[in-house]
Design an enzyme around this catalytic site. Structure first.
Site, PDB file in Angstrom:
ATOM      1  CG  HIS A  24       1.102  62.777   7.019  1.00 40.63           C
ATOM      2  ND1 HIS A  24       2.027  62.014   6.337  1.00 40.63           N
ATOM      3  CD2 HIS A  24       1.433  62.639   8.329  1.00 40.63           C
ATOM      4  CE1 HIS A  24       2.866  61.456   7.190  1.00 40.63           C
ATOM      5  NE2 HIS A  24       2.535  61.831   8.415  1.00 40.63           N
ATOM      6  CG  HIS A  26       1.637  63.076  13.656  1.00 39.81           C
ATOM      7  ND1 HIS A  26       1.356  61.760  13.942  1.00 39.81           N
ATOM      8  CD2 HIS A  26       2.245  63.073  12.439  1.00 39.81           C
ATOM      9  CE1 HIS A  26       1.793  60.997  12.945  1.00 39.81           C
ATOM     10  NE2 HIS A  26       2.329  61.778  12.021  1.00 39.81           N
ATOM     11  CG  HIS A 201       2.872  57.169   9.520  1.00 42.31           C
ATOM     12  ND1 HIS A 201       1.589  57.446   9.906  1.00 42.31           N
ATOM     13  CD2 HIS A 201       3.577  58.317   9.702  1.00 42.31           C
ATOM     14  CE1 HIS A 201       1.510  58.715  10.289  1.00 42.31           C
ATOM     15  NE2 HIS A 201       2.704  59.264  10.188  1.00 42.31           N
ATOM     16  CD  GLU A 204       8.713  58.579   8.409  1.00 45.80           C
ATOM     17  OE1 GLU A 204       8.027  57.776   9.068  1.00 45.80           O
ATOM     18  OE2 GLU A 204       8.912  59.756   8.780  1.00 45.80           O
ATOM     19  CG  ASP A 282       5.022  64.071   9.516  1.00 41.43           C
ATOM     20  OD1 ASP A 282       4.070  63.573  10.127  1.00 41.43           O
ATOM     21  OD2 ASP A 282       6.115  63.493   9.369  1.00 41.43           O
TER      22      ASP A 282
HETATM   23  N1  ADE Z   1       4.635  59.342  14.611  1.00 39.43           N
HETATM   24  C1  ADE Z   1       4.696  60.692  14.659  1.00 39.43           C
HETATM   25  N2  ADE Z   1       5.410  61.161  13.629  1.00 39.43           N
HETATM   26  C2  ADE Z   1       5.825  60.090  12.910  1.00 39.43           C
HETATM   27  C3  ADE Z   1       6.599  59.924  11.731  1.00 39.43           C
HETATM   28  N3  ADE Z   1       7.115  60.956  11.052  1.00 39.43           N
HETATM   29  N4  ADE Z   1       6.813  58.669  11.290  1.00 39.43           N
HETATM   30  C4  ADE Z   1       6.319  57.609  11.941  1.00 39.43           C
HETATM   31  N5  ADE Z   1       5.576  57.713  13.037  1.00 39.43           N
HETATM   32  C5  ADE Z   1       5.327  58.948  13.531  1.00 39.43           C
HETATM   33 ZN    ZN Z   2       3.343  61.333  10.233  1.00 33.14          ZN
END
Ligand code: ADE
Ligand code: ZN
Length: 352
Positions: A24, A26, A201, A204, A282
């Site tokens: 996880h 990006h 996702h 959260e 993340d």
């Molecule tokens: N896109 C990039 N980072 C994210 C995150 N932490 N939560 C939701 N969408 C995302």
């Molecule tokens: Zn993420």
């Protein structure tokens, strides 16, 4: 599942040299503020904020606003290919041997999704050929996009997507988009038919109901974040019984204001409830995090030993979309690191 209590934490050096796997993270978050400043100058765009305060946020909404701003500076396939290459270099420096990275075509407003994904895969390929980390790509739909757009992406991935694309993701701020998983039911079913792994996702910016939605409507193999599952005992039992992995990102959740600090993060209770949990960053540069740093913080907070780091790594290998052969080879790398390559030590029992 055992979590050692009162173990001496392994320390950042031992963690960094451990062969780690991340599920996880990006790709667009792997840019340094210096590189963003350079790209802004090249594009003739004024900085949104001074570089030294660019990566300061207090909510998910604020983070995503800044994130979208810098993604708009990513305007050519050359920039895309180099970003992918650089991510593999960064990953190797952090001791990551294999990772699956999200890219969000919606954020790359100046490029068509097909040449973008081809360029990113080419950057991963070139970097791996040069001895850097072995990275795979998980294109991620933004929750506000249409099902038609997403189905077009999935059909193209199935017909002519690069081999380094291994799955499909879904991201965005559910507190703003509302309930959107049902919209993508057919898209996820088609992704499954075409052999793509499914993740999303949820849990959260949504509560447990967002995780239920991802399970019931998208039939995800794993969930990104999913931490608010801790609020629903029936959901915890479902995740544990069905072996659905949560790709948890402790510091990111603290940075976006979900929890006051790592000691109040539910990573420990989720593991104690029997849910398969992996540890992830993340965002690397965009939140100034590393996977090793996350393992170090979790180890200190929960009293983990290196055996617990190994167990979390094995859970990531088991949840990866990389296929059985690569998974077996990653498990062997962990074995070799722990016991040496002579094969004269206990083999893995699934727990250490
Ligand atoms: N896109 C990039 N980072 C994210 C995150 N932490 N939560 C939701 N969408 C995302
Ligand atoms: Zn993420």
């Amino acid at each position: 599942m055992s979590i050692s209590t009162a173990a001496t934490p392994p320390g950042i050096g031992a963690i960094r040299s451990f062969p780690k796997v991340e599920l996880h993270v990006h790709l667009e978050d792997c840019l340094t503020s210096e590189r963003i400043e350079e790209l802004a100058a090249e594009a003739g765009v004024p900085m949104l904020r001074p570089a030294d305060s660019l990566f300061v946020y207090s909510s998910l909404a604020e983070f995503l606003e800044v994130f979208e701003w810098w993604c708009d500076l990513l305007r050519t396939t050359r920039i895309a290919e180099q970003l992918a290459y650089d991510a593999a270099v960064q990953a190797r420096h952090d001791g990551i041997v294999y990772a699956e990275l999200f890219c969000g075509p919606r954020y790359w407003t100046r490029l068509r999704r097909e040449p973008l994904i081809e360029a990113l895969a080419a950057g991963f390929e070139r970097a791996h050929g040069d001895g850097h980390a072995d990275l795979a790509l998980v294109p991620s739909i933004s929750r506000e996009q249409s099902a038609e757009w997403a189905m077009g992406l999935v059909e193209w991935l199935g017909a002519s997507g690069p081999a380094r694309v291994v799955g499909l993701g879904l991201d965005g701020n559910e507190a703003m988009t509302g309930r959107t998983s049902p919209k993508f039911t057919e898209v996820y079913a088609r992704a499954n038919e075409l052999g793509l792994g499914r993740t999303a996702h949820a849990g959260e910016s949504s509560g447990p109901e967002g995780v239920w939605d991802a399970l019931e409507h998208l039939h995800v193999d794993r969930v990104d974040h999913g931490v608010r599952s801790i609020e629903d005992a029936a959901l915890l039992e479902h995740l544990a019984t069905n072996g659905i992995t949560l790709n948890v990102t402790p510091s990111s959740n603290v940075i976006t204001g979900m929890y006051p600090d790592i000691d109040h993060h539910p990573v420990g209770p989720l593991i104690e409830a029997g849910v398969p949990v992996t540890i992830n960053s993340d965002a690397t540069k965009g939140m100034n995090l590393t996977l090793s740093g996350e393992f170090d913080k979790v180890s200190r907070s929960l009293g983990w030993s290196l055996a617990d780091v190994a167990a979390a790594t094995r859970r990531a290998i088991d949840a990866a979309f990389c296929g059985q052969e690569k998974a077996a080879s990653l498990h062997r790398q962990v074995d070799d690191h722990l016991y040496g390559s002579e094969g004269n030590s206990p083999r893995r029992d699934g727990n250490s």
